[in-house]
Design an enzyme around this catalytic site. Structure first.
Site, mmCIF file in Angstrom:
data_model
loop_
_atom_site.group_PDB
_atom_site.id
_atom_site.type_symbol
_atom_site.label_atom_id
_atom_site.label_comp_id
_atom_site.label_asym_id
_atom_site.label_seq_id
_atom_site.Cartn_x
_atom_site.Cartn_y
_atom_site.Cartn_z
ATOM 1 N N ASP A 13 -6.661 -8.155 -2.820
ATOM 2 C CA ASP A 13 -5.667 -8.945 -3.400
ATOM 3 C C ASP A 13 -6.613 -10.224 -4.211
ATOM 4 O O ASP A 13 -5.689 -11.277 -4.382
ATOM 5 C CB ASP A 13 -4.406 -9.421 -2.476
ATOM 6 C CG ASP A 13 -3.986 -8.370 -1.890
ATOM 7 O OD1 ASP A 13 -3.784 -7.183 -2.313
ATOM 8 O OD2 ASP A 13 -3.873 -8.329 -0.613
ATOM 9 N N LYS A 16 -8.290 -8.632 -9.009
ATOM 10 C CA LYS A 16 -9.281 -7.566 -9.602
ATOM 11 C C LYS A 16 -8.520 -7.064 -10.716
ATOM 12 O O LYS A 16 -9.252 -7.061 -11.829
ATOM 13 C CB LYS A 16 -9.799 -6.380 -8.743
ATOM 14 C CG LYS A 16 -10.744 -6.898 -7.429
ATOM 15 C CD LYS A 16 -10.992 -5.932 -6.479
ATOM 16 C CE LYS A 16 -9.668 -5.345 -5.705
ATOM 17 N NZ LYS A 16 -9.145 -5.999 -4.747
ATOM 18 N N LYS A 18 -6.340 -8.228 -13.059
ATOM 19 C CA LYS A 18 -6.439 -9.029 -14.084
ATOM 20 C C LYS A 18 -7.943 -9.185 -14.603
ATOM 21 O O LYS A 18 -7.892 -9.162 -15.936
ATOM 22 C CB LYS A 18 -6.454 -10.652 -13.805
ATOM 23 C CG LYS A 18 -6.531 -11.441 -14.684
ATOM 24 C CD LYS A 18 -6.238 -12.966 -14.493
ATOM 25 C CE LYS A 18 -6.626 -13.888 -15.980
ATOM 26 N NZ LYS A 18 -5.921 -15.072 -15.958
ATOM 27 N N GLY A 40 -2.888 -2.573 -4.765
ATOM 28 C CA GLY A 40 -1.835 -3.074 -5.741
ATOM 29 C C GLY A 40 -2.338 -4.071 -6.761
ATOM 30 O O GLY A 40 -2.835 -5.062 -6.276
ATOM 31 N N HIS A 41 -2.340 -3.602 -7.905
ATOM 32 C CA HIS A 41 -3.072 -4.382 -8.951
ATOM 33 C C HIS A 41 -2.082 -4.775 -10.021
ATOM 34 O O HIS A 41 -1.581 -4.043 -10.854
ATOM 35 C CB HIS A 41 -4.411 -3.572 -9.742
ATOM 36 C CG HIS A 41 -5.348 -3.324 -8.681
ATOM 37 N ND1 HIS A 41 -6.559 -2.517 -8.930
ATOM 38 C CD2 HIS A 41 -5.649 -3.376 -7.347
ATOM 39 C CE1 HIS A 41 -7.357 -2.147 -7.921
ATOM 40 N NE2 HIS A 41 -6.895 -2.859 -7.011
ATOM 41 N N THR A 42 -1.883 -6.135 -10.222
ATOM 42 C CA THR A 42 -0.771 -6.638 -11.000
ATOM 43 C C THR A 42 -1.581 -7.157 -12.139
ATOM 44 O O THR A 42 -2.503 -7.858 -12.177
ATOM 45 C CB THR A 42 -0.201 -7.809 -10.302
ATOM 46 O OG1 THR A 42 0.302 -7.228 -9.069
ATOM 47 C CG2 THR A 42 0.941 -8.473 -11.302
ATOM 48 N N THR A 128 -1.352 -0.022 5.124
ATOM 49 C CA THR A 128 -0.295 -0.102 4.186
ATOM 50 C C THR A 128 0.742 0.948 4.310
ATOM 51 O O THR A 128 1.662 1.091 3.821
ATOM 52 C CB THR A 128 -0.803 -0.014 2.711
ATOM 53 O OG1 THR A 128 -1.809 1.311 2.531
ATOM 54 C CG2 THR A 128 -1.672 -1.242 2.603
ATOM 55 N N GLN A 223 -9.275 -2.536 -3.004
ATOM 56 C CA GLN A 223 -9.776 -3.105 -1.660
ATOM 57 C C GLN A 223 -10.730 -3.941 -1.869
ATOM 58 O O GLN A 223 -11.096 -4.651 -2.998
ATOM 59 C CB GLN A 223 -10.065 -1.968 -0.628
ATOM 60 C CG GLN A 223 -8.864 -1.284 -0.200
ATOM 61 C CD GLN A 223 -8.350 -0.237 -1.286
ATOM 62 O OE1 GLN A 223 -9.208 0.495 -1.497
ATOM 63 N NE2 GLN A 223 -6.960 -0.148 -1.369
ATOM 64 N N THR A 238 -10.405 -0.584 5.680
ATOM 65 C CA THR A 238 -9.754 0.591 5.094
ATOM 66 C C THR A 238 -10.748 1.581 5.395
ATOM 67 O O THR A 238 -11.913 1.542 5.716
ATOM 68 C CB THR A 238 -9.505 0.138 3.511
ATOM 69 O OG1 THR A 238 -8.547 1.434 3.177
ATOM 70 C CG2 THR A 238 -10.667 0.192 2.639
ATOM 71 N N THR A 298 1.611 -6.609 -3.008
ATOM 72 C CA THR A 298 2.060 -5.697 -4.057
ATOM 73 C C THR A 298 2.572 -4.213 -3.401
ATOM 74 O O THR A 298 3.470 -3.935 -3.951
ATOM 75 C CB THR A 298 0.999 -5.483 -5.135
ATOM 76 O OG1 THR A 298 0.541 -6.907 -5.424
ATOM 77 C CG2 THR A 298 1.592 -4.936 -6.243
ATOM 78 N N THR A 300 3.171 -3.416 -0.133
ATOM 79 C CA THR A 300 4.131 -3.419 1.025
ATOM 80 C C THR A 300 5.021 -4.865 1.126
ATOM 81 O O THR A 300 5.883 -4.608 2.158
ATOM 82 C CB THR A 300 3.053 -3.218 2.661
ATOM 83 O OG1 THR A 300 2.543 -4.649 2.393
ATOM 84 C CG2 THR A 300 2.313 -2.121 2.517
ATOM 85 N N ARG A 302 4.582 -7.479 2.377
ATOM 86 C CA ARG A 302 4.085 -8.261 3.551
ATOM 87 C C ARG A 302 3.518 -9.589 3.176
ATOM 88 O O ARG A 302 2.839 -9.633 2.301
ATOM 89 C CB ARG A 302 3.045 -7.615 4.528
ATOM 90 C CG ARG A 302 3.581 -6.327 5.224
ATOM 91 C CD ARG A 302 2.292 -5.659 5.939
ATOM 92 N NE ARG A 302 1.439 -5.122 5.209
ATOM 93 C CZ ARG A 302 0.166 -4.670 5.293
ATOM 94 N NH1 ARG A 302 0.016 -4.675 6.803
ATOM 95 N NH2 ARG A 302 -0.424 -4.198 4.880
ATOM 96 N N GLY A 415 -4.119 -18.908 -14.164
ATOM 97 C CA GLY A 415 -2.654 -17.984 -14.077
ATOM 98 C C GLY A 415 -2.872 -16.519 -14.449
ATOM 99 O O GLY A 415 -4.116 -15.993 -14.870
HETATM 100 P P1 IMO Z 1 -6.200 -4.227 -3.179
HETATM 101 O O1 IMO Z 1 -6.881 -3.346 -4.075
HETATM 102 C C1 IMO Z 1 -5.335 -6.093 0.627
HETATM 103 C C2 IMO Z 1 -5.807 -3.372 4.163
HETATM 104 C C3 IMO Z 1 -4.509 -3.331 4.811
HETATM 105 C C4 IMO Z 1 -4.948 -2.966 6.339
HETATM 106 C C5 IMO Z 1 -6.353 -2.253 6.094
HETATM 107 C C6 IMO Z 1 -6.141 -0.506 6.343
HETATM 108 O O2 IMO Z 1 -4.767 -4.547 -3.604
HETATM 109 O O3 IMO Z 1 -6.712 -5.339 -3.119
HETATM 110 P P2 IMO Z 1 -4.906 1.001 4.862
HETATM 111 O O4 IMO Z 1 -3.602 1.571 4.316
HETATM 112 O O5 IMO Z 1 -6.214 1.026 3.675
HETATM 113 O O6 IMO Z 1 -5.646 2.281 5.747
HETATM 114 O O7 IMO Z 1 -5.025 -0.267 5.410
HETATM 115 O O8 IMO Z 1 -6.572 -2.550 4.894
HETATM 116 N N1 IMO Z 1 -5.687 -3.220 2.669
HETATM 117 C C7 IMO Z 1 -5.623 -3.904 1.778
HETATM 118 N N2 IMO Z 1 -5.438 -5.350 1.714
HETATM 119 N N3 IMO Z 1 -5.439 -5.531 -0.695
HETATM 120 C C8 IMO Z 1 -5.816 -4.044 -0.673
HETATM 121 O O9 IMO Z 1 -6.058 -3.607 -2.025
HETATM 122 C C9 IMO Z 1 -5.676 -3.099 0.504
HETATM 123 N N4 IMO Z 1 -5.900 -1.957 0.754
HETATM 124 C C10 IMO Z 1 -5.834 -1.736 2.177
HETATM 125 O O10 IMO Z 1 -3.729 -4.150 4.730
HETATM 126 O O11 IMO Z 1 -5.299 -4.217 6.854
HETATM 127 MG MG MG Z 2 -3.459 -5.719 -3.806
#
Ligand code: IMO
Ligand code: MG
Length: 449
Positions: A13, A16, A18, A40-42, A128, A223, A238, A298, A300, A302, A415
């Site tokens: 998060d 990346k 952007k 989740g890429h915004t 997720t 990730q 992950t 983005t 879940t 959470r 921003g």
């Molecule tokens: P982006 O690309 C933040 C975290 C999950 C959990 C762990 C394992 O948006 O940066 P998973 O569903 O992959 O088996 O979950 O990894 N996680 C992320 N946290 N940004 C992500 O992607 C993530 N993808 C997985 O929250 O702790």
């Molecule tokens: Mg994300």
């Protein structure tokens, strides 16, 4: 021209999306190399906000070829929905290609993700829930279904006939859940396979051709470094390889062809899900960052855990990814604090640790952050047009991050919009990254650590 990998330096998060979008405007090819709909890429373009889970952000540039490569875990349902939503908003998706070797996230992966997490109870990872982990488990166990199978009904049937009895045994005998019916599953997958089959191809050949032809290629990391299954804070990671090396494993492009590796870091640090987080702020300061930064997942929704920037992790990311530049984001979110802190080291049992103790995850137990305090900067920096016009304290903060990382800052973000991106005065524009010498940071400043 050249090949630029964009990776997250912490636990995801980092925005990346952007920076991939910014580079994507000058890119011929954008490739997602790993992960799946857990990402989740915004991306914000003018007044439009796009939230990507699977499709590379490069799709917003109509001329860019977008590849979803071997290393990905694709959920065909989510992918088709994402494509339909993009088309409905006037974004052409015809330039997308999917690797035949990418793995398919199926219903039972999502079920197993939820069941395994519930069974872990207090030790749950906080995944997720998108079935990505169980999908990669099958890949390693060689019982996975790949996009090439999904695109070929006969092969899909044969593969599922072999795999489903085992999955049903796990669902029914271990988790007391209902078994899945082969025909119902095939019926569910048939239209998805028909829809996606024309896009399925050898993306490794396309990626290699592009790199060999000297095209501008961006590898879109999902990730982040500390979520990498080998490099990260195992087991709270992950199941794939988000690090820069994953860009090679996940695409078939060899390491000798990667020119630049950009690390994306927020001005603070966040983590979602369980696991160690030395600089986490459990007080109103963490709450303030969360609210101002909209730090909610983005994918879940959470709430993300928030804390001061951890440069012990940043240096580890610089080392393990071979970062040649960093992009510092969310300076606007950190605005308004009278002072800001940066974690420069950890201390444990009276010893100072400058390097991340990656040798064994238990070494992190009891590590306390050592902070350096710096003056904060006022709010309202979102419309600053040039780096030099940032409040001096914000500029000093960016320079300190650069020093502590030992890697030059090539962009700073104030921003979500494209025009809210500042290039430090002695740095070239982002497109120059594609023609930078291989493995060497751009610009005149290579900060000493
Ligand atoms: P982006 O690309 C933040 C975290 C999950 C959990 C762990 C394992 O948006 O940066 P998973 O569903 O992959 O088996 O979950 O990894 N996680 C992320 N946290 N940004 C992500 O992607 C993530 N993808 C997985 O929250 O702790
Ligand atoms: Mg994300």
């Amino acid at each position: 021209m050249g090949a630029v990998v964009v990776v997250g330096t912490h636990w995801g998060d980092e925005a990346k999306g952007k920076f991939v979008d910014l580079l994507g405007q000058d890119a011929d090819v954008v490739i997602r190399y790993g992960g799946g709909p857990n990402a989740g890429h915004t991306v914000v373009v003018d007044d439009q906000t796009y939230k990507f889970h699977l499709v590379p952000c490069g799709i917003l540039n109509p001329k860019t070829l977008c590849l979803m490569a071997d290393g990905m875990a694709l959920d065909p349902e989510i992918l088709v929905k994402e494509l339909d939503e993009l088309e409905a908003r006037g974004i052409r998706t015809a330039n997308l290609r999917l690797s035949a070797n990418a793995h398919v996230v199926l219903t039972y992966h999502k079920q197993l993700d939820a069941l395994e997490e519930a069974a872990k109870g207090e030790r749950a990872l906080g995944t997720t829930g998108r079935g990505v982990g169980p999908c990669y488990v099958d890949k390693a166990a060689r019982t996975g279904i790949r996009m090439g199978d999904l695109a070929n009904p006969q092969r899909l049937k044969e593969r599922l006939e072999a795999v489903l009895p085992q999955k049903n045994a796990v669902l029914t005998k271990i988790y007391d859940a209902a078994p899945l019916d082969l025909n119902a599953l095939l019926e569910q997958l048939r239209p998805l396979g028909e829809r996606l089959a024309p896009l399925v191809t050898d993306t490794s050949a396309l990626a290699s051709e592009a790199v060999a032809a000297g095209k501008a290629v961006v590898f879109e990391g999902a990730q982040a470094t500390m979520l990498d299954i080998d490099t990260g804070t195992y087991p709270y990671v992950t199941s794939s390889h988000p690090v820069a090396g994953g860009a090679c494993i996940g695409t078939g492009v060899p390491p000798t062809k990667i020119d630049q590796v950009l690390g994306v870091v927020k001005a603070y640090t966040t983590r979602v899900g369980a696991g160690t987080f030395p600089t986490e702020l459990l007080d109103e300061r963490g709450e303030r960052i969360r609210e101002r930064g909209h730090e909610y997942g983005t994918t879940t929704g959470r709430p993300r855990r928030c804390g001061w920037l951890d440069t012990v992790v940043l240096r580890f990311a610089a080392r393990t990814n071979g970062l040649t530049g960093i992009c510092v984001g969310h300076l606007d979110v950190l605005a308004g604090f009278p002072t800001v802190s940066i974690c420069t080291m950890y201390q444990k049992n009276g010893h100072l640790l400058r390097d991340f103790p990656a040798g064994d995850v238990s070494l992190l137990d009891g590590c306390e952050p050592v902070y350096e305090e710096m003056p904060g900067w006022p709010e309202g920096i979102g419309n600053v047009a040039r780096f030099e016009e940032l409040p001096p304290a914000a500029q000093a903060y960016v320079r300190r991050v650069e020093e502590l990382a030992g890697v030059p800052v090539v962009m700073a973000s104030i921003g979500p919009r494209r025009d809210q991106t500042l290039v430090p005065p002695d740095m070239p524009p982002p497109r120059a990254l594609f023609s930078a010498p291989r493995g060497v940071p751009v610009g005149p400043r290579v900060p000493a650590r």
